[in-house]
Write a protein that holds these residues in place. Sequence first.
Motif, PDB file in Angstrom:
ATOM      1  N   PHE A 165       0.823  -1.207   0.000  1.00 44.05           N
ATOM      2  CA  PHE A 165       0.000   0.000   0.000  1.00 44.05           C
ATOM      3  C   PHE A 165       0.862   1.265   0.000  1.00 44.05           C
ATOM      4  O   PHE A 165       0.593   2.223  -0.740  1.00 44.05           O
ATOM      5  N   SER A 166       1.907   1.274   0.803  1.00 43.83           N
ATOM      6  CA  SER A 166       2.772   2.461   0.872  1.00 43.83           C
ATOM      7  C   SER A 166       3.611   2.622  -0.396  1.00 43.83           C
ATOM      8  O   SER A 166       3.896   3.749  -0.816  1.00 43.83           O
ATOM      9  N   THR A 167       3.999   1.511  -1.025  1.00 38.72           N
ATOM     10  CA  THR A 167       4.788   1.603  -2.256  1.00 38.72           C
ATOM     11  C   THR A 167       3.952   2.151  -3.405  1.00 38.72           C
ATOM     12  O   THR A 167       4.485   2.825  -4.300  1.00 38.72           O
ATOM     13  N   ASN A 168       2.650   1.880  -3.401  1.00 40.15           N
ATOM     14  CA  ASN A 168       1.786   2.429  -4.458  1.00 40.15           C
ATOM     15  C   ASN A 168       1.753   3.952  -4.421  1.00 40.15           C
ATOM     16  O   ASN A 168       1.522   4.593  -5.456  1.00 40.15           O
ATOM     17  N   TRP A 169       1.994   4.531  -3.275  1.00 44.79           N
ATOM     18  CA  TRP A 169       1.998   5.992  -3.165  1.00 44.79           C
ATOM     19  C   TRP A 169       3.188   6.619  -3.881  1.00 44.79           C
ATOM     20  O   TRP A 169       3.198   7.836  -4.113  1.00 44.79           O
ATOM     21  N   ASN A 170       4.181   5.818  -4.247  1.00 46.59           N
ATOM     22  CA  ASN A 170       5.319   6.358  -4.998  1.00 46.59           C
ATOM     23  C   ASN A 170       4.913   6.880  -6.365  1.00 46.59           C
ATOM     24  O   ASN A 170       5.663   7.646  -6.988  1.00 46.59           O
ATOM     25  N   ILE A 171       3.738   6.462  -6.863  1.00 45.44           N
ATOM     26  CA  ILE A 171       3.269   6.963  -8.155  1.00 45.44           C
ATOM     27  C   ILE A 171       3.122   8.477  -8.125  1.00 45.44           C
ATOM     28  O   ILE A 171       3.310   9.157  -9.140  1.00 45.44           O
TER      29      ILE A 171
END
Length: 485
Positions: A165-171
């Motif tokens: 979930f937190s890695t998706n915020w890198n977008i």
Amino acid sequence: MDVKAAPNGVATIEDRILRITGYYGYYPGYSSQKSTSRSSVTRCKPGANCPSSHSSVSRQLSPLSVTEDSSAPILELQSRGSSGVCGHRAERQNRSGDDGTQTHPEDSSQGNRIKARCLSCTSMVLKAIWGLLIILSVSSSWVGTTQIVKITYKNFYCPFFMTWFSTNWNIMFFPVYYSGHLATAQEKQSPMKKFRECSRIFGEDGLTLKLFLKRTAPFSILWTLTNYLYLLALKKLTATDVSALFCCNKAFVFLLSWIVLKDRFMGVRIVAAIMAITGIVMMAYADNFHADSIVGVAFAVGSASTSALYKVLFKMFLGSANFGEAAHFVSTLGFFNLIFISFTPVILYLTKVEHWSSFAALPWGCLCGMAGLWLAFNILVNVGVVLTYPILISIGTVLSVPGNAAVDLLKQEVIFNVVRLAATIIICIGFLLMLLPEEWDEITLRFINSLKEKKSEEHVDDITDPSVHLRSRNRAIGTVSIPLA
């Protein structure tokens, strides 16, 4: 009128003085001729006819006359005298003009140097201010992320889902960068043009499907492993211990760079690596080698190792990147995570390894806060390299250790014994030793030599000052002023 000559060929004493002193325009018989001219001038009265004056004028105006030997020197004297005075004045004016033309560029160059120094000092002050702000921001964002994870674990324990979930915020990294570009840049570019410009990190052809899979896949896996192992370690250890152990990644980066990239060998960094390993062992010993403690230390060290491998591989394959390229790359990792790694949380949910009752029961506030602070940490790390010195970013990371320690003490979740405190201090010292530049020994020697030279110069000045005062006093006492005639 004839001039009587002395036996030595000099007419009068005045002629002898003029010849000895080398007066300009001197000629034998000058004083006699001067006296005769004066007598002729004095004898002539205004309004009266004076043939001698006419004859003298005719002599001066006829240089080819018979009496050229007597009249020419007078003209020479007058011309030399006038030219001498005017020449001295012109020479002084020329010198003053030259000095003026020379001093104006010097003044302008001095002014430019002063302006350059002021600009450099201003830039250094601004960099220091930005560095201080970024240090506080980096450390607080990392401390906040770690503490929110600990709070989330009280009601929700799904570390891989939290990592995904937190890695998706890198977008959102590249959109944040582009919004900053629109706000600050004078020449604004379209989103697609800026995206293509920043995609050169993958090569001259930009981002292709082949490069997207080839270059993004290994880094995305390492990114996910680093964060996942870090979250697993937070379940076994306190936030202070995990953040301290994660600081060992600097030592691992050095060892991998020395082995893989053939970087320069530095003894001080070997000492720092040994200190990091010593701190790891002492951290495991702090709880008497308890099972959870050993597993937690292994997770934290594994997270630091994968982080170091990520950095070394990034340097090997992609080299250095500017802020825009880093934003593009991190956003690409977010897209890869969303597209290709989304099946993993689904599998873990179906197998009930990481299970939750419903999406409404998820702690969305804690999850969004953790992901937002993690994104802010990544943005600040890349922005800080542009705005300030890179070493300050590392200092901000290591300051997260005392920050987490302060929060843990307030929450009364940790009891610092001597071994744990010593291990934390040793790891932090090793981390700071890693920040020393490669030429630190030469810089230190130059600094010591400069201090020695300054001390020697001050000592010489202290010795010479009394002698100078004594000499000046003796000269003042024994000086006799001789008036010039």
